[in-house]
Every structure is written in structure tokens, then in C-alpha cells.
Design an enzyme around this catalytic site. Structure first.
Site, PDB file in Angstrom:
ATOM      1  N   LYS A  99     -19.158 -46.007 -22.074  1.00 23.79           N
ATOM      2  CA  LYS A  99     -18.450 -46.990 -21.249  1.00 23.79           C
ATOM      3  C   LYS A  99     -16.964 -46.639 -21.244  1.00 23.79           C
ATOM      4  CE  LYS A  99     -21.559 -50.930 -21.785  1.00 23.79           C
ATOM      5  NZ  LYS A  99     -22.687 -50.129 -22.303  1.00 23.79           N
ATOM      6  N   ASP A 136     -21.515 -45.021 -18.127  1.00 26.17           N
ATOM      7  CA  ASP A 136     -22.072 -46.340 -17.822  1.00 26.17           C
ATOM      8  C   ASP A 136     -21.182 -47.053 -16.804  1.00 26.17           C
ATOM      9  OD1 ASP A 136     -24.378 -46.327 -19.328  1.00 26.17           O
ATOM     10  OD2 ASP A 136     -23.428 -47.186 -21.104  1.00 26.17           O
ATOM     11  N   MET A 137     -21.816 -47.879 -15.973  1.00 28.33           N
ATOM     12  CA  MET A 137     -21.056 -48.692 -15.028  1.00 28.33           C
ATOM     13  C   MET A 137     -20.930 -50.100 -15.585  1.00 28.33           C
ATOM     14  SD  MET A 137     -19.377 -48.309 -12.234  1.00 28.33           S
ATOM     15  CE  MET A 137     -20.063 -46.881 -11.375  1.00 28.33           C
ATOM     16  N   ARG A 186     -28.177 -42.857 -12.512  1.00 27.24           N
ATOM     17  CA  ARG A 186     -29.072 -43.900 -13.021  1.00 27.24           C
ATOM     18  C   ARG A 186     -28.903 -45.144 -12.143  1.00 27.24           C
ATOM     19  NH1 ARG A 186     -26.905 -45.977 -18.211  1.00 27.24           N
ATOM     20  NH2 ARG A 186     -27.574 -43.983 -19.087  1.00 27.24           N
ATOM     21  N   LYS A 189     -30.387 -52.599 -11.732  1.00 29.06           N
ATOM     22  CA  LYS A 189     -30.153 -53.777 -10.899  1.00 29.06           C
ATOM     23  C   LYS A 189     -28.761 -54.353 -11.131  1.00 29.06           C
ATOM     24  CE  LYS A 189     -34.973 -55.034 -10.189  1.00 29.06           C
ATOM     25  NZ  LYS A 189     -36.059 -56.032 -10.364  1.00 29.06           N
ATOM     26  N   GLY A 190     -28.277 -54.298 -12.367  1.00 25.52           N
ATOM     27  CA  GLY A 190     -26.958 -54.840 -12.689  1.00 25.52           C
ATOM     28  C   GLY A 190     -27.070 -55.984 -13.662  1.00 25.52           C
ATOM     29  N   ARG A 291     -28.880 -58.671 -22.626  1.00 24.95           N
ATOM     30  CA  ARG A 291     -30.340 -58.523 -22.729  1.00 24.95           C
ATOM     31  C   ARG A 291     -31.023 -59.891 -22.702  1.00 24.95           C
ATOM     32  NH1 ARG A 291     -28.143 -54.468 -22.345  1.00 24.95           N
ATOM     33  NH2 ARG A 291     -28.526 -55.145 -20.209  1.00 24.95           N
TER      34      ARG A 291
END
Length: 310
Positions: A99, A136-137, A186, A189-190, A291
């Protein structure tokens, strides 16, 4: 969606973080999603997954760093991780995810440039040992900076990967731009609490956007990484791979560590390239809350654990 938004908002609340992290019962649930707090814990998970034919991408947890020395500690943690992975000789079967916000992207002055130069030695080390890094976004405010960093790093390290979030309105255009030869993307969905001005708010709209972006990536000459646990999405990815005569080595399914492990093994045994996203480290709170937000069943499991704690 109300519960999801509440949990995503909670992922940014320091006060609640102290309560959750300080509760011993939380550990029972966290262990389901996080490989552990140490590098040794992460390596145990890598060996176990690799023995089942599952590839890995490792995430040393941390984000929203606004201190340069802390950002450099993140860099050093990844360099130690790569050094520890090298003797396993897994090549690209063990890559890392980073990140940029953990590398100082959010610094008030010069954050973007500092983050790129902080991550660059990790990308160089990964390339030297035959593997790669995926950026990573994070939330929508970071997308332009992250994609600019990707373009910079890919000049010398073309295997550097990116993540796109289907929930954002812009993502179809970004997918078209990145669906090129050698590009690793990659698609997820977000998992961030985005405003209606930039992102779809309804599940059905996010699902539809994901399907459109998936087709763009699977049709193009790049390397799609299908980040989903949804059986319908996994099935559709296989359909698109067959339609476009994609070799098994030209795309992969990615799932989170601890989620649908039996399905991960089944797919790998059947010949699909499967990669587990393996997070580790002490700074697990924000990741854990996202999560919980993804599935209501996770919240129930968490609350039951708190009630039944010894």
C-alpha cells in the site's frame, strides 16, 4: 449496506481501534483472516499454502502513514520479507503487495514522490529474485497517485502489478488503459467507504460493473488477476478464459487468506492458478474491519466470539 458503511467508517476511528485491538477475544477472529503478527508466522503460511499448490501475495499490514521514518520501516519490513522468501525459491509463486499509503503517500508535502522512492527498492529487490510487487489500491482519493506510481515503476520493472476497484465509476476506463501486454491487474469489487459521487452504492450495480471490467481484462493481452470469492464470478472468469483461448498460466484467481480455503485448494487441484492474499503484522485493525464489512456472517462470528470469550 448500512452495516457495511458503519464498519468501514469504524476502520478509520482510533478510539474504536483501541477497544477492538485491546480485547483478547478479538484474536480468535483475527486469526481467521491474518496469518500472524511476525515474519515467521507469514512464512509458515507460505509453506503451507505452497504445499497445496496455492501461490501467495504477502501484505505487511499498515496504511495511512504520515511519518517518514515509519514509512521507511515499512520499506525495510518488505526487504526483510523478500530476503526470507528467497531461499524458498518460489519465484513469482510468492510475490508481495504494498500500500503506497504505508510508504508515505499521504505526507502533506511531497508524499507521492516520497512513496515512489520508498517502494522502489522493494520493487528492485523483487525483480532481482524473480518475483514482483503489486501496488494495492486504496480509497478513491489515491487512485491517480497510485496509477502514476505504477506507470513510473513499470518503466524499469514491467511486471509491477496494480489493483482496480470495480465499484468506482472510473474503473472501466482504467481497465481499458491497463488491458495491455505485460500488464498485471487485480480486479476487486472494492472495500472502502466511497461517496455516491465517485462510486456505485448498490450491490447489483457493483456486480454489474465488475462483470464489465472482468470482460475488458480477460479479453485483452494482459495478465488478469480475478480477485473474488463469488462462485458466479469465478465461473464467469473460466468461461471468458475458454472463449478467448487463454492459457492457464495467463491469468489467475485471487482469494483472501482464510476465506474459502477448501475452494482455493479445489481450484488449484483442477488446474487453475490460485493465489492467496496473505496479510501479516501487528497493524491489522483496518484490514480486519474491512473483512467484517464484506460479509455479515463475519460480524456474527466476531460477536459470538466476544460473548463466549474465556
Amino acid at each position: 449496506m448500512v452495516l457495511q458503511k458503519a464498519l468501514l467508517a469504524a476502520s478509520r476511528r482510533p478510539g474504536l481501534r483501541r477497544v477492538v485491538v485491546g480485547n483478547p477475544a478479538t484474536r480468535k477472529v483475527v486469526d481467521r483472516f491474518v496469518a500472524g503478527e511476525t515474519l515467521d508466522d507469514a512464512l509458515v503460511a507460505v509453506r503451507r499454502l505452497s504445499s497445496s499448490g496455492i501461490q501467495v501475495t504477502l501484505d505487511h499490514l499498515g496504511e495511512d502513514v504520515t511519518d517518514r521514518s515509519e514509512a521507511l520501516r515499512t520499506r525495510d519490513a518488505y526487504l526483510r520479507l523478500l530476503e526470507a522468501l528467497e531461499p524458498l525459491q518460489l519465484g513469482r509463486a510468492a510475490e508481495v503487495s504494498m500500500k503506497l499509503s504505508a510508504c508515505g503517500q499521504g505526507l502533506p508535502v511531497g508524499g507521492h514522490d516520497f512513496a515512489v522512492e520508498t517502494v522502489r527498492p522493494v520493487v528492485e529487490a523483487a525483480t532481482a529474485m524473480g518475483t514482483t510487487v503489486t501496488l494495492d489500491m486504496e480509497d478513491s482519493r489515491t487512485v491517480d497517485s497510485t496509477l502514476a506510481a505504477l506507470a513510473d515503476l513499470r518503466k524499469e520493472h514491467p511486471g509491477t502489478g496494480a489493483v482496480l476497484q470495480a465499484m468506482l465509476f472510473r474503473t472501466e476506463d482504467d481497465a481499458k488503459a491497463l488491458a495491455v501486454s505485460g500488464s498485471r491487474v487485480r480486479l476487486v469489487k472494492g472495500a472502502y467507504n466511497e461517496p455516491p459521487t465517485v462510486a456505485h452504492q448498490k450491490k447489483k450495480d457493483v456486480d454489474a460493473a465488475y462483470a464489465r471490467c472482468l470482460e475488458i481484462l480477460m479479453t485483452g493481452p494482459g495478465y488478469p488477476m480475478v480477485g473474488s470469492h463469488d462462485p458466479a464470478v469465478v465461473a464467469r472468469a473460466h468461461e471468458l478464459a475458454a472463449q478467448h483461448s487463454r492459457a492457464a498460466a495467463s491469468w489467475e484467481i485471487q482469494m483472501l487468506y482464510g476465506i474459502r480455503p477448501d475452494e482455493q485448494r479445489r481450484l488449484a487441484t483442477a488446474g487453475t492458478t490460485v493465489r492467496a492474499y496473505v496479510p501479516y503484522g501487528i497493524d491489522w485493525y483496518a484490514y480486519f474491519m474491512r473483512r467484517l464489512a464484506e460479509r455479515p456472517a463475519n460480524v456474527g462470528f466476531f460477536l459470538r466470539s466476544l460473548v463466549t470469550k474465556s
